[in-house]
Design a protein around this motif. Structure first.
Motif, mmCIF file in Angstrom:
data_model
loop_
_atom_site.group_PDB
_atom_site.id
_atom_site.type_symbol
_atom_site.label_atom_id
_atom_site.label_comp_id
_atom_site.label_asym_id
_atom_site.label_seq_id
_atom_site.Cartn_x
_atom_site.Cartn_y
_atom_site.Cartn_z
ATOM 1 N N LEU A 106 -14.719 4.497 5.612
ATOM 2 C CA LEU A 106 -14.706 3.071 5.983
ATOM 3 C C LEU A 106 -13.396 2.724 6.684
ATOM 4 O O LEU A 106 -13.394 2.096 7.748
ATOM 5 C CB LEU A 106 -14.873 2.189 4.736
ATOM 6 C CG LEU A 106 -14.878 0.676 5.023
ATOM 7 C CD1 LEU A 106 -16.148 0.277 5.771
ATOM 8 C CD2 LEU A 106 -14.762 -0.118 3.730
ATOM 9 N N ARG A 107 -12.263 3.182 6.123
ATOM 10 C CA ARG A 107 -10.948 2.874 6.706
ATOM 11 C C ARG A 107 -10.916 3.342 8.157
ATOM 12 O O ARG A 107 -10.534 2.610 9.063
ATOM 13 C CB ARG A 107 -9.866 3.596 5.904
ATOM 14 C CG ARG A 107 -8.461 3.026 5.796
ATOM 15 C CD ARG A 107 -7.815 2.544 7.012
ATOM 16 N NE ARG A 107 -7.533 3.613 7.959
ATOM 17 C CZ ARG A 107 -7.310 3.405 9.247
ATOM 18 N NH1 ARG A 107 -7.371 2.201 9.758
ATOM 19 N NH2 ARG A 107 -7.063 4.421 10.034
ATOM 20 N N ALA A 161 0.818 -1.220 0.000
ATOM 21 C CA ALA A 161 0.000 0.000 0.000
ATOM 22 C C ALA A 161 0.851 1.269 0.000
ATOM 23 O O ALA A 161 0.629 2.187 -0.799
ATOM 24 C CB ALA A 161 -0.938 0.008 1.203
ATOM 25 N N HIS A 162 1.845 1.331 0.884
ATOM 26 C CA HIS A 162 2.612 2.576 0.976
ATOM 27 C C HIS A 162 3.450 2.799 -0.279
ATOM 28 O O HIS A 162 3.426 3.898 -0.854
ATOM 29 C CB HIS A 162 3.520 2.555 2.215
ATOM 30 C CG HIS A 162 4.146 3.880 2.477
ATOM 31 N ND1 HIS A 162 5.491 4.107 2.313
ATOM 32 C CD2 HIS A 162 3.595 5.063 2.840
ATOM 33 C CE1 HIS A 162 5.761 5.379 2.596
ATOM 34 N NE2 HIS A 162 4.615 5.991 2.916
ATOM 35 N N ALA A 163 4.100 1.734 -0.749
ATOM 36 C CA ALA A 163 4.937 1.858 -1.954
ATOM 37 C C ALA A 163 4.074 2.242 -3.156
ATOM 38 O O ALA A 163 4.450 3.088 -3.977
ATOM 39 C CB ALA A 163 5.660 0.541 -2.208
ATOM 40 N N VAL A 218 -12.554 -1.688 -0.820
ATOM 41 C CA VAL A 218 -12.825 -0.291 -0.427
ATOM 42 C C VAL A 218 -11.966 0.080 0.783
ATOM 43 O O VAL A 218 -11.408 1.189 0.862
ATOM 44 C CB VAL A 218 -14.331 -0.086 -0.125
ATOM 45 C CG1 VAL A 218 -14.603 1.354 0.315
ATOM 46 C CG2 VAL A 218 -15.169 -0.418 -1.358
ATOM 47 N N TYR A 219 -11.804 -0.881 1.711
ATOM 48 C CA TYR A 219 -10.944 -0.637 2.882
ATOM 49 C C TYR A 219 -9.507 -0.342 2.427
ATOM 50 O O TYR A 219 -8.890 0.649 2.861
ATOM 51 C CB TYR A 219 -10.967 -1.852 3.815
ATOM 52 C CG TYR A 219 -10.092 -1.696 5.036
ATOM 53 C CD1 TYR A 219 -8.743 -2.057 5.006
ATOM 54 C CD2 TYR A 219 -10.600 -1.147 6.211
ATOM 55 C CE1 TYR A 219 -7.930 -1.873 6.118
ATOM 56 C CE2 TYR A 219 -9.800 -0.966 7.331
ATOM 57 C CZ TYR A 219 -8.456 -1.337 7.277
ATOM 58 O OH TYR A 219 -7.649 -1.158 8.368
ATOM 59 N N ALA A 220 -8.983 -1.193 1.529
ATOM 60 C CA ALA A 220 -7.611 -1.004 1.040
ATOM 61 C C ALA A 220 -7.485 0.334 0.302
ATOM 62 O O ALA A 220 -6.477 1.042 0.437
ATOM 63 C CB ALA A 220 -7.222 -2.165 0.131
ATOM 64 N N ALA A 221 -8.522 0.694 -0.442
ATOM 65 C CA ALA A 221 -8.503 2.003 -1.130
ATOM 66 C C ALA A 221 -8.413 3.123 -0.091
ATOM 67 O O ALA A 221 -7.701 4.120 -0.296
ATOM 68 C CB ALA A 221 -9.766 2.166 -1.976
ATOM 69 N N GLY A 222 -9.093 2.929 1.045
ATOM 70 C CA GLY A 222 -9.040 3.920 2.117
ATOM 71 C C GLY A 222 -7.653 4.039 2.722
ATOM 72 O O GLY A 222 -7.174 5.155 3.015
ATOM 73 N N VAL A 223 -6.958 2.916 2.866
ATOM 74 C CA VAL A 223 -5.584 2.942 3.399
ATOM 75 C C VAL A 223 -4.682 3.722 2.448
ATOM 76 O O VAL A 223 -3.927 4.616 2.861
ATOM 77 C CB VAL A 223 -5.053 1.498 3.596
ATOM 78 C CG1 VAL A 223 -3.551 1.499 3.909
ATOM 79 C CG2 VAL A 223 -5.836 0.795 4.710
ATOM 80 N N PRO A 283 -6.920 -4.056 9.788
ATOM 81 C CA PRO A 283 -7.014 -4.668 8.460
ATOM 82 C C PRO A 283 -7.538 -6.109 8.484
ATOM 83 O O PRO A 283 -8.382 -6.481 7.684
ATOM 84 C CB PRO A 283 -5.565 -4.624 7.942
ATOM 85 C CG PRO A 283 -4.863 -3.621 8.760
ATOM 86 C CD PRO A 283 -5.572 -3.535 10.066
ATOM 87 N N LEU A 284 -7.052 -6.912 9.443
ATOM 88 C CA LEU A 284 -7.476 -8.326 9.460
ATOM 89 C C LEU A 284 -8.981 -8.421 9.714
ATOM 90 O O LEU A 284 -9.693 -9.192 9.081
ATOM 91 C CB LEU A 284 -6.697 -9.109 10.513
ATOM 92 C CG LEU A 284 -7.028 -10.613 10.565
ATOM 93 C CD1 LEU A 284 -6.840 -11.271 9.183
ATOM 94 C CD2 LEU A 284 -6.165 -11.325 11.607
ATOM 95 N N GLU A 285 -9.450 -7.573 10.637
ATOM 96 C CA GLU A 285 -10.889 -7.555 10.930
ATOM 97 C C GLU A 285 -11.684 -7.199 9.669
ATOM 98 O O GLU A 285 -12.651 -7.858 9.315
ATOM 99 C CB GLU A 285 -11.160 -6.467 11.973
ATOM 100 C CG GLU A 285 -11.751 -6.915 13.272
ATOM 101 C CD GLU A 285 -11.796 -5.708 14.201
ATOM 102 O OE1 GLU A 285 -10.924 -5.634 15.080
ATOM 103 O OE2 GLU A 285 -12.652 -4.811 13.971
ATOM 104 N N ALA A 286 -11.221 -6.152 8.958
ATOM 105 C CA ALA A 286 -11.930 -5.707 7.752
ATOM 106 C C ALA A 286 -11.966 -6.838 6.718
ATOM 107 O O ALA A 286 -13.021 -7.172 6.172
ATOM 108 C CB ALA A 286 -11.245 -4.468 7.167
#
Ligand code: CA
Ligand code: CA
Ligand code: CA
Lengths: 252, 252
Positions: free
Chosen positions: B192-193, B133-135, B164-169, B199-202
């Protein structure tokens, strides 16, 4: 009972479907009924609507076509009235009219299309907005057998925050009415509702809300943000007798 | 600089596009590169992948077709390996392999389709997951001219909470890198994030995460939930020389 929220129209519905286009088609539809309209005809294209405007084969002395008196046409493209229509798609404007005995033929960019997608597979289709949110939730719960689907019209294939927010309000009401298993879309709508402040803030900060503001239609955004003011729920009639049009009447 | 988040693939991209299919295609793609793969070929159908498996017109003494040694095929339908493929689409399984010098040909239900939609109009396409995600955020910011679009693959046309969660991160990382105007999709992903726990919960509470758990692929969900473990970002190569396939290599 399952609750499913489609953040954009998807199809493959099996039971009861609530169609939401808060800015502005479903808000305007509720207002038409509030102002006495007998029924609504949501058409799949402007042409279907325009074809219903005139009495077939009838001309006045000057040879002009004669209006079908019972029908009024309301619709928009890009937020502005469609040429040949009687009204645009402004709920605020509609709230000043008297539509007693009339049938309003509607065609809009996103809302009527979403209703047609819902009607292709759904058994029962209702129109929901913030203004009839509670009544729509109760009606859907009463009608549904195993699944309630909320369909957010969105804007040209892009998710609209205003529709997702309204879906969250209705999802909240439905949860209060009884046990529901929720899908990802419902969880996202509930999360947005619970963290997005009041209805007016959500609607006026949405992209489409800002577009309407720029078009000088900010009054419609404020009108659409009134939660559960109306007890009227447009429901798709059992009998559909006009090709390319879906008839809706107030649920009784 | 604009940030746009499509909660489902939409198209009409103009600049830099980050494609997300957290469970599991883009997580697996990053893992292939981590494990030494030289490049990835994301195909538009399983047939395109299978056609690349054999050396054209070459047979061994027994008359059998001969494998194209440089290529390995990884893909899934309904979460399970495609017949004739070397692997399914498990990032956890891929993390145990050594792919040095290999090109992995990928085909999955949602992720590869989303990449092809992005490539039709986007100028630059990157694959993003929680694991890079960060890279991915830094790379997108460096490459973008005026718009960064994040595309959530979703599941068969339905929004997936995990994407959508990952997009929020990633949106959160991008906001930290500088001024951005955000659209409705980005606001929903950020909301949502910020309210969906870790993350694991999401991921494990998402519908697709639960489906994978039931298929005995819970390990993949845990693997995919590791945020920013990898600095590798698959980026679409300038040169595309195979019909129906998109080549991605690690951004340098
Ligand atoms: Ca709308
Ligand atoms: Ca009022
Ligand atoms: Ca997926």
């Amino acid at each position: 009972m399952k609750l499913r929220v489609d953040l954009l129209p998807h199809g493959n519905y099996s039971d009861t479907v609530l169609v939401i286009d808060v800015l502005r088609a479903t808000t305007t539809a509720v207002t038409y009924l509030e102002r006495g309209a007998e029924s609504l005809l949501l058409t799949s294209s402007p042409d279907v609507a325009l074809s219903l405007k005139w009495q077939p084969g009838v001309h006045d002395d000057a040879g002009e076509a004669v209006r079908n008196e019972q029908y009024l046409l309301g619709g928009e493209r890009g937020g502005l009235a469609i040429p040949g229509f009687d009204f645009g798609n402004s709920p605020q404007e509609a709230s000043q009219q008297n539509f007693t005995g009339k049938t309003i033929i509607m065609n809009t960019t996103n809302g009527t299309a979403a209703a047609h997608i819902a009607a292709q597979s759904g058994s029962r289709v209702l129109l929901a907005s913030l203004t009839n949110a509670h009544a729509a939730a109760r009606r859907a719960k009463a009608l549904a057998v195993e699944e309630i689907a909320i369909v957010c019209a969105g804007t040209d294939g892009r998710v609209g925050l205003e529709d997702v927010y309204a879906a969250g309000v209705i999802a909240e009401y439905l949860l209060a009415l009884g046990e529901l298993s929720v899908d990802d879309g419902a969880r996202i709508a509930l999360t947005l509702r619970r963290s997005a402040g009041n209805p007016l803030e959500a609607l006026s900060s949405s992209q489409h809300g800002q577009t309407l503001e720029k078009l000088g239609l900010g009054e419609d955004v404020r009108y659409a943000a009134q939660v559960s003011e109306s007890t009227l729920v447009p429901v798709m009639s059992e009998v559909q007798d006009i090709e390319g049009a879906l008839r809706f009447v107030a649920a009784t």
